[in-house]
Scaffold this active site. Structure first.
Site, PDB file in Angstrom:
ATOM      1  N   HIS A   1       0.837  -1.200   0.000  1.00 47.08           N
ATOM      2  CA  HIS A   1       0.000   0.000   0.000  1.00 47.08           C
ATOM      3  C   HIS A   1       0.873   1.252   0.000  1.00 47.08           C
ATOM      4  CE1 HIS A   1      -3.206  -2.700   1.394  1.00 47.08           C
ATOM      5  NE2 HIS A   1      -4.067  -1.724   1.153  1.00 47.08           N
TER       6      HIS A   1
ATOM      7  N   ASN B   1       8.227  -3.830   3.373  1.00 45.49           N
ATOM      8  CA  ASN B   1       6.815  -3.519   3.582  1.00 45.49           C
ATOM      9  C   ASN B   1       6.391  -3.801   5.013  1.00 45.49           C
ATOM     10  OD1 ASN B   1       4.088  -2.896   2.917  1.00 45.49           O
ATOM     11  ND2 ASN B   1       3.668  -5.064   2.572  1.00 45.49           N
TER      12      ASN B   1
END
Length: 292
Positions: free
Chosen positions: A143, A174
């Site tokens: 994201h 991440n």
């Protein structure tokens, strides 16, 4: 006599302004909710619209759109306005150029549960990037605007899982350092009331690695800029991450916002007064503490 005339004119202008505000609010409500306004009493419409406006975290304070960068270089771009963020999508790379949003204290306290399904963005031209493009690629669906910032709205949460908000990201990056900075931003929003954030991928190679049926480009690096606009002591922070496995202090990723602007061809926080922008973007500041 003149005084009474002035008062009457002011009242008429105020009434006219109220009608305009109500008309605009009704128009926004109609398009946002996808509802027809025919055969609904005006008193009910006014009450419904006013309640919806008051309940929205984004209307508790007017946004100055400080988070939206200006481009200083020509690039492939499809601009998309979402419930909680603005996105510049690059159809050549199949990833965003940048994603920008304002995060408020109230939004960090939302209760909306995280979604688990990534979806093609319905507002992009076909062919669209799909969940399966990342399957068995070795990269996370990373994201840009994080799901945890969207807990205040079901629609915002859903839109954060559109593939237009996603980049191929090293799994450890991440889940460790990139995620740690996301959490820091929520802490700062809670402490200072609001922060302005923009982030996105950086492609250093002319022909980057591609994954999946739709040939999604794998970034070489990622950037994030964060503005804490305390008028007495505004802070602008820049962060650069290689798209590799690292686990270290976030201070090691800090650079000046000016450096990120030079790298990306984007002008961040350009709505600030020039003297303030020039001063705070030229330095690497101390990272704010987490304590209130």
């Amino acid at each position: 006599m003149g005084k009474r005339k002035k008062t009457t004119g002011g009242s008429l202008r105020g009434f006219a302004l109220l009608l305009i505000v109500i008309a605009i609010a009704l128009f926004v409500y109609q398009h946002r909710e996808g509802k027809a306004l025919v055969n609904i009493p005006i008193s009910e419409l006014k009450e419904t619209v006013i309640n919806n406006i008051l309940e929205s975290p984004k209307t508790q304070a007017p946004s100055t759109l400080l988070e939206i960068p200006a481009s200083t270089r020509k690039r492939d771009e499809i601009r998309l306005q979402r419930t909680a963020f603005t996105l510049s999508y690059n159809d050549f790379y199949k990833t965003p150029n940048w994603v920008a949003w304002e995060l408020t204290r109230e939004e960090t306290e939302g209760t909306e549960s995280r979604k688990s399904k990534f979806e093609p963005d319905p507002d992009l031209p076909e062919p669209r990037v799909e969940h399966s493009d990342y399957t068995n690629s070795g990269y996370d669906r990373g994201h840009m605007a994080p799901a945890a910032d969207m807990k205040w709205s079901g629609k915002a949460m859903e839109e954060s899982f559109y593939m237009s908000n996603i980049c191929p990201q090293n799994r450890k990056l991440n889940r460790d350092d990139w995620g740690d900075l996301e959490e820091k931003c929520r802490v700062w929003a809670e402490k200072y009331g609001r922060v302005y954030i923009a982030c996105g991928p950086i492609y250093d190679k002319k022909s980057p690695k591609r994954i999946g049926k739709h040939k999604v480009a794998v970034p070489d690096r990622f950037f994030k800029v964060v503005l804490i606009y305390n008028r007495k002591n505004p802070i602008a922070m820049g962060f650069l991450f290689e798209n590799k496995a690292h686990h270290q202090d976030l201070r090691n990723y800090m650079v000046s916002v000016d450096q990120i602007e030079e790298t990306t061809g984007l002008d961040f926080f350009s709505k600030l007064p020039d003297d303030v922008e020039n001063r705070i973007e030229a330095i690497v500041p101390e990272m704010p503490t987490d304590k209130h």
